[in-house]
Design a protein around this motif. Sequence first.
Motif, short mmCIF file in Angstrom:
data_model
loop_
_atom_site.label_atom_id
_atom_site.label_comp_id
_atom_site.label_asym_id
_atom_site.label_seq_id
_atom_site.Cartn_x
_atom_site.Cartn_y
_atom_site.Cartn_z
N LEU A 7 4.27 -47.57 -9.27
CA LEU A 7 3.09 -47.60 -10.13
C LEU A 7 3.54 -47.21 -11.53
CD1 LEU A 7 0.63 -45.59 -7.87
CD2 LEU A 7 0.83 -48.06 -8.06
N ARG A 8 3.17 -48.01 -12.51
CA ARG A 8 3.54 -47.72 -13.90
C ARG A 8 2.27 -47.49 -14.69
NH1 ARG A 8 8.08 -48.81 -17.21
NH2 ARG A 8 9.05 -49.76 -15.40
N ILE A 9 2.15 -46.31 -15.25
CA ILE A 9 1.00 -45.97 -16.08
C ILE A 9 1.50 -45.84 -17.51
CG2 ILE A 9 -0.85 -44.32 -16.50
CD1 ILE A 9 0.74 -44.20 -13.17
N SER A 10 0.95 -46.63 -18.40
CA SER A 10 1.42 -46.67 -19.79
C SER A 10 0.73 -45.63 -20.65
CB SER A 10 1.17 -48.06 -20.38
OG SER A 10 1.89 -49.03 -19.67
N ASN A 11 1.46 -45.15 -21.65
CA ASN A 11 0.94 -44.28 -22.70
C ASN A 11 0.46 -42.92 -22.23
OD1 ASN A 11 1.37 -46.43 -24.52
ND2 ASN A 11 -0.61 -47.28 -24.01
N SER A 12 0.96 -42.42 -21.12
CA SER A 12 0.50 -41.13 -20.63
C SER A 12 1.61 -40.30 -19.99
CB SER A 12 -0.61 -41.34 -19.59
OG SER A 12 -1.68 -42.04 -20.14
N ALA A 13 2.84 -40.61 -20.26
CA ALA A 13 3.94 -39.98 -19.56
C ALA A 13 3.95 -38.46 -19.68
CB ALA A 13 5.28 -40.55 -20.04
N LYS A 14 3.78 -37.95 -20.87
CA LYS A 14 3.87 -36.51 -21.10
C LYS A 14 2.79 -35.76 -20.32
CE LYS A 14 4.26 -33.29 -24.97
NZ LYS A 14 4.22 -33.19 -26.43
N GLU A 15 1.56 -36.21 -20.44
CA GLU A 15 0.44 -35.53 -19.78
C GLU A 15 0.53 -35.64 -18.26
OE1 GLU A 15 0.03 -37.93 -22.09
OE2 GLU A 15 -0.69 -36.84 -23.84
N LEU A 16 0.84 -36.84 -17.77
CA LEU A 16 0.92 -37.03 -16.32
C LEU A 16 2.09 -36.26 -15.71
CD1 LEU A 16 -0.10 -40.77 -15.97
CD2 LEU A 16 -1.35 -38.78 -15.16
N SER A 67 -7.25 -40.19 -10.89
CA SER A 67 -8.69 -40.21 -11.17
C SER A 67 -9.13 -38.92 -11.85
CB SER A 67 -9.46 -40.41 -9.87
OG SER A 67 -10.84 -40.40 -10.09
N MET A 68 -8.62 -37.80 -11.37
CA MET A 68 -8.93 -36.50 -11.97
C MET A 68 -8.45 -36.47 -13.43
SD MET A 68 -7.77 -32.68 -10.78
CE MET A 68 -6.05 -32.99 -11.11
N TYR A 69 -7.25 -36.97 -13.68
CA TYR A 69 -6.70 -37.02 -15.03
C TYR A 69 -7.59 -37.87 -15.94
CZ TYR A 69 -3.75 -38.69 -18.82
OH TYR A 69 -3.27 -39.05 -20.05
N GLU A 70 -7.99 -39.03 -15.44
CA GLU A 70 -8.82 -39.94 -16.22
C GLU A 70 -10.18 -39.33 -16.54
OE1 GLU A 70 -9.52 -44.67 -16.06
OE2 GLU A 70 -10.01 -43.59 -14.22
N LYS A 71 -10.83 -38.73 -15.55
CA LYS A 71 -12.14 -38.12 -15.75
C LYS A 71 -12.07 -36.94 -16.71
CE LYS A 71 -14.09 -39.55 -11.37
NZ LYS A 71 -14.56 -39.14 -10.05
N THR A 72 -11.02 -36.16 -16.62
CA THR A 72 -10.84 -35.03 -17.52
C THR A 72 -10.66 -35.52 -18.95
OG1 THR A 72 -9.84 -33.73 -15.75
CG2 THR A 72 -9.45 -32.97 -17.99
N GLY A 73 -9.87 -36.57 -19.12
CA GLY A 73 -9.66 -37.13 -20.45
C GLY A 73 -10.96 -37.63 -21.07
#
Length: 80
Positions: A7-16, A67-73
């Motif tokens: 799974l590749r998630i772009s633009n969020s490496a540091k936070e994830l 999902s938790m990361y996305e909702k928090t953001g």
Amino acid sequence: MKLSADLRISNSAKELSRLFETENSELKNERASYTFKSVKDDFIITIKASDATAFRAILSSVSKLLSMYEKTGKAVENEN
């Protein structure tokens, strides 16, 4: 049957990276595991499993964290 997925998630490496490090740097059991790494600004999660049920369980755990990361953001954005 052996299963794997990246799974590749772009633009969020540091936070994830911070989120997954606090959760567990690596989850393993006899049937499945996941690892993660940052490549530039992309966050890559590699899931490996020996059967479809174990694969689904790991994928579910990972997607709950995402999902938790996305909702928090979104909540933080709404406060500003």
